[in-house]
Design a protein around this motif. Structure first.
Motif, PDB file in Angstrom:
ATOM      1  N   GLU A 129      25.651  85.242   9.494  1.00  0.00           N
ATOM      2  CA  GLU A 129      26.978  85.495  10.050  1.00  0.00           C
ATOM      3  C   GLU A 129      27.996  85.506   8.917  1.00  0.00           C
ATOM      4  N   GLY A 130      28.981  86.392   9.001  1.00  0.00           N
ATOM      5  CA  GLY A 130      29.986  86.430   7.944  1.00  0.00           C
ATOM      6  C   GLY A 130      31.027  87.491   8.178  1.00  0.00           C
ATOM      7  N   ASP A 131      31.895  87.638   7.189  1.00  0.00           N
ATOM      8  CA  ASP A 131      32.938  88.663   7.206  1.00  0.00           C
ATOM      9  C   ASP A 131      32.303  90.049   7.148  1.00  0.00           C
ATOM     10  N   PHE A 132      32.885  91.001   7.861  1.00  0.00           N
ATOM     11  CA  PHE A 132      32.305  92.342   7.958  1.00  0.00           C
ATOM     12  C   PHE A 132      32.103  92.974   6.585  1.00  0.00           C
ATOM     13  N   ASP A 133      33.117  92.949   5.732  1.00  0.00           N
ATOM     14  CA  ASP A 133      33.005  93.584   4.418  1.00  0.00           C
ATOM     15  C   ASP A 133      31.920  92.919   3.569  1.00  0.00           C
ATOM     16  N   GLU A 134      31.814  91.601   3.656  1.00  0.00           N
ATOM     17  CA  GLU A 134      30.772  90.897   2.902  1.00  0.00           C
ATOM     18  C   GLU A 134      29.382  91.289   3.402  1.00  0.00           C
ATOM     19  N   LEU A 135      29.234  91.420   4.724  1.00  0.00           N
ATOM     20  CA  LEU A 135      27.943  91.810   5.282  1.00  0.00           C
ATOM     21  C   LEU A 135      27.561  93.228   4.877  1.00  0.00           C
ATOM     22  N   ILE A 136      28.537  94.132   4.846  1.00  0.00           N
ATOM     23  CA  ILE A 136      28.250  95.504   4.411  1.00  0.00           C
ATOM     24  C   ILE A 136      27.828  95.505   2.944  1.00  0.00           C
ATOM     25  N   GLY A 137      28.426  94.634   2.148  1.00  0.00           N
ATOM     26  CA  GLY A 137      27.996  94.506   0.753  1.00  0.00           C
ATOM     27  C   GLY A 137      26.545  94.054   0.659  1.00  0.00           C
ATOM     28  N   GLN A 193      54.648  84.262  30.647  1.00  0.00           N
ATOM     29  CA  GLN A 193      54.718  82.899  30.099  1.00  0.00           C
ATOM     30  C   GLN A 193      53.457  82.068  30.396  1.00  0.00           C
ATOM     31  N   ALA A 194      52.352  82.727  30.747  1.00  0.00           N
ATOM     32  CA  ALA A 194      51.093  82.015  30.962  1.00  0.00           C
ATOM     33  C   ALA A 194      50.530  81.560  29.621  1.00  0.00           C
ATOM     34  N   PRO A 195      49.856  80.410  29.567  1.00  0.00           N
ATOM     35  CA  PRO A 195      49.240  79.952  28.317  1.00  0.00           C
ATOM     36  C   PRO A 195      48.036  80.829  27.974  1.00  0.00           C
ATOM     37  N   LEU A 196      48.024  81.353  26.766  1.00  0.00           N
ATOM     38  CA  LEU A 196      47.007  82.342  26.403  1.00  0.00           C
ATOM     39  C   LEU A 196      46.327  81.954  25.099  1.00  0.00           C
ATOM     40  N   LEU A 197      44.996  82.072  25.073  1.00  0.00           N
ATOM     41  CA  LEU A 197      44.200  81.927  23.861  1.00  0.00           C
ATOM     42  C   LEU A 197      43.882  83.331  23.357  1.00  0.00           C
ATOM     43  N   MET A 198      44.014  83.559  22.060  1.00  0.00           N
ATOM     44  CA  MET A 198      43.850  84.906  21.512  1.00  0.00           C
ATOM     45  C   MET A 198      42.872  84.918  20.347  1.00  0.00           C
ATOM     46  N   PRO A 199      42.164  86.049  20.150  1.00  0.00           N
ATOM     47  CA  PRO A 199      41.394  86.225  18.911  1.00  0.00           C
ATOM     48  C   PRO A 199      42.345  86.266  17.716  1.00  0.00           C
ATOM     49  N   SER A 200      41.832  85.966  16.537  1.00  0.00           N
ATOM     50  CA  SER A 200      42.668  85.985  15.341  1.00  0.00           C
ATOM     51  C   SER A 200      43.146  87.403  15.045  1.00  0.00           C
ATOM     52  N   ARG A 201      44.132  87.516  14.178  1.00  0.00           N
ATOM     53  CA  ARG A 201      44.807  88.792  13.963  1.00  0.00           C
ATOM     54  C   ARG A 201      43.946  89.841  13.260  1.00  0.00           C
ATOM     55  N   ASP A 202      42.862  89.442  12.598  1.00  0.00           N
ATOM     56  CA  ASP A 202      41.995  90.437  11.967  1.00  0.00           C
ATOM     57  C   ASP A 202      40.930  90.970  12.919  1.00  0.00           C
ATOM     58  N   ASN A 203      40.979  90.540  14.176  1.00  0.00           N
ATOM     59  CA  ASN A 203      40.052  91.010  15.191  1.00  0.00           C
ATOM     60  C   ASN A 203      40.581  92.314  15.789  1.00  0.00           C
ATOM     61  N   ILE A 223      48.870  80.040  22.866  1.00  0.00           N
ATOM     62  CA  ILE A 223      48.641  78.614  22.613  1.00  0.00           C
ATOM     63  C   ILE A 223      47.746  78.400  21.402  1.00  0.00           C
ATOM     64  N   GLY A 224      46.812  79.318  21.160  1.00  0.00           N
ATOM     65  CA  GLY A 224      45.881  79.162  20.045  1.00  0.00           C
ATOM     66  C   GLY A 224      45.277  80.484  19.632  1.00  0.00           C
ATOM     67  N   GLU A 225      44.868  80.567  18.374  1.00  0.00           N
ATOM     68  CA  GLU A 225      44.218  81.748  17.818  1.00  0.00           C
ATOM     69  C   GLU A 225      42.861  81.324  17.240  1.00  0.00           C
ATOM     70  N   PHE A 226      41.828  82.157  17.457  1.00  0.00           N
ATOM     71  CA  PHE A 226      40.471  81.745  17.125  1.00  0.00           C
ATOM     72  C   PHE A 226      39.706  82.877  16.452  1.00  0.00           C
ATOM     73  N   ASP A 227      38.919  82.527  15.427  1.00  0.00           N
ATOM     74  CA  ASP A 227      37.985  83.480  14.830  1.00  0.00           C
ATOM     75  C   ASP A 227      36.703  83.574  15.637  1.00  0.00           C
ATOM     76  N   ASP A 228      36.373  82.501  16.335  1.00  0.00           N
ATOM     77  CA  ASP A 228      35.084  82.393  17.015  1.00  0.00           C
ATOM     78  C   ASP A 228      35.277  82.412  18.528  1.00  0.00           C
ATOM     79  N   TYR A 229      34.630  83.370  19.198  1.00  0.00           N
ATOM     80  CA  TYR A 229      34.753  83.480  20.658  1.00  0.00           C
ATOM     81  C   TYR A 229      34.221  82.235  21.362  1.00  0.00           C
ATOM     82  N   ALA A 230      33.092  81.705  20.869  1.00  0.00           N
ATOM     83  CA  ALA A 230      32.502  80.545  21.536  1.00  0.00           C
ATOM     84  C   ALA A 230      33.470  79.368  21.522  1.00  0.00           C
TER      85      ALA A 230
END
Length: 295
Positions: A129-137, A193-203, A223-230
């Motif tokens: 598992e890793g960053d997309f560009d690193e995996l393509i490398g 104004q509902a509380p919302l969890l969001m994927p991070s901005r590079d998603n 309310i929060g930003e996450f790199d990981d869906y789980a």
């Protein structure tokens, strides 16, 4: 610079790990003078001092620390190579090295790889598992057979790699039962104004979500930003906020501990497989493409 002498490097590695020429010589079964001489030749070749005297012992220089990091990888890979070649089932095992982008939901990555696991051949799957560009490398260095991600390779890389869209998933807004009861009535207007969890901005999905809320003229509270869906889904189960989640065909009602609040019409998550054009005949790769290629 001349080709690296790996015997010299191995002697250096032994001293770096033990912190002592004496202990390294004992482990290697050679004299202290032999170890010191080999390291001196390595330092001459590299043009760098790898150790400095620290009291009665030795301490790695900065160049020595860098060299040890590379030596760790080189000799640990050598040990893995020996183990792999010693496997009596080597000729009967089909190996698949898959890279999974860190923004890809793990349950979807597992489902996309399932056709490879169902092959008649004995498959040994290795996932990174890793960053997309690193995996393509890593794909370009032939350390991976394929990469699963939420985007295809860039057009500038299409001579070396090829991408296929495997799956297109609708996006649902999920919540724990208490929040589901609160925000399901009147959806989507109830999301103001509902509380919302969001994927991070590079998603890739993050931009679609922002456009959807803007088009609906809704302003939820992030309310929060996450790199990981789980991890995001775990916080949603705890009632921290509502969670946008790509839905596979058989989980459109929700996920364990989470209920459907509503579908974000027009928002789709796309999943791609990318591979080197040199490895397109890999049986596991072909099984995945035949099972999932999206038309």
């Amino acid at each position: 610079m001349d080709s690296l002498n790996y015997k010299h490097l191995h002697y250096f590695w032994a001293v770096a790990r033990t912190g002592s020429v004496t202990r390294a010589a004992e482990q290697l079964g050679v004299s202290m003078q032999t170890v010191s001489g080999q390291i001196s030749r390595l330092e001459q070749q590299l043009g760098r001092s790898l150790f400095r005297q620290q009291g009665r012992g030795l301490e790695l220089t900065e160049a020595g620390r860098v060299a040890q990091g590379y030596a760790d990888r080189i000799f640990l890979l050598g040990e893995e190579l020996a183990e792999a070649l010693a496997d009596p089932r080597l000729d009967q095992v089909l190996r698949l090295a898959a890279g999974v982008s860190d923004v890809l939901p793990k349950r979807i990555a597992s489902r996309l790889l399932q056709p490879a696991l169902e092959l008649d051949a004995s498959l040994r799957l290795s996932c990174s598992e890793g960053d997309f560009d690193e995996l393509i490398g890593e794909l370009g260095r032939h350390r991976l057979d394929l990469v699963l991600a939420d985007r295809p390779v860039a057009s500038s890389e299409q001579q070396q790699f090829q991408s296929w869209q495997l799956l297109r998933c609708p996006v649902l807004l999920l919540a724990c039962p208490a929040l589901g009861e609160c925000y399901r009535p009147g959806f989507p207007a109830s999301l103001e104004q509902a509380p919302l969890l969001m994927p991070s901005r590079d998603n890739v999905l993050r931009r679609q979500l922002e456009h959807w809320f803007e088009a609906q003229r809704l302003r939820p509270r992030v309310i929060g930003e996450f790199d990981d869906y789980a991890l995001m889904e775990t916080f949603a189960r705890e009632g921290l906020g509502l969670c946008p989640t790509p839905a596979l065909p058989d989980d459109t009602a929700g996920l364990p501990g989470l209920e459907r609040v509503g579908a974000l019409d027009g928002v789709w998550e796309h999943y791609y497989l990318s591979a080197s054009r040199r490895k397109l005949q890999h049986p596991a790769l072909q099984a995945i493409l035949q099972a999932w290629s999206y038309n």
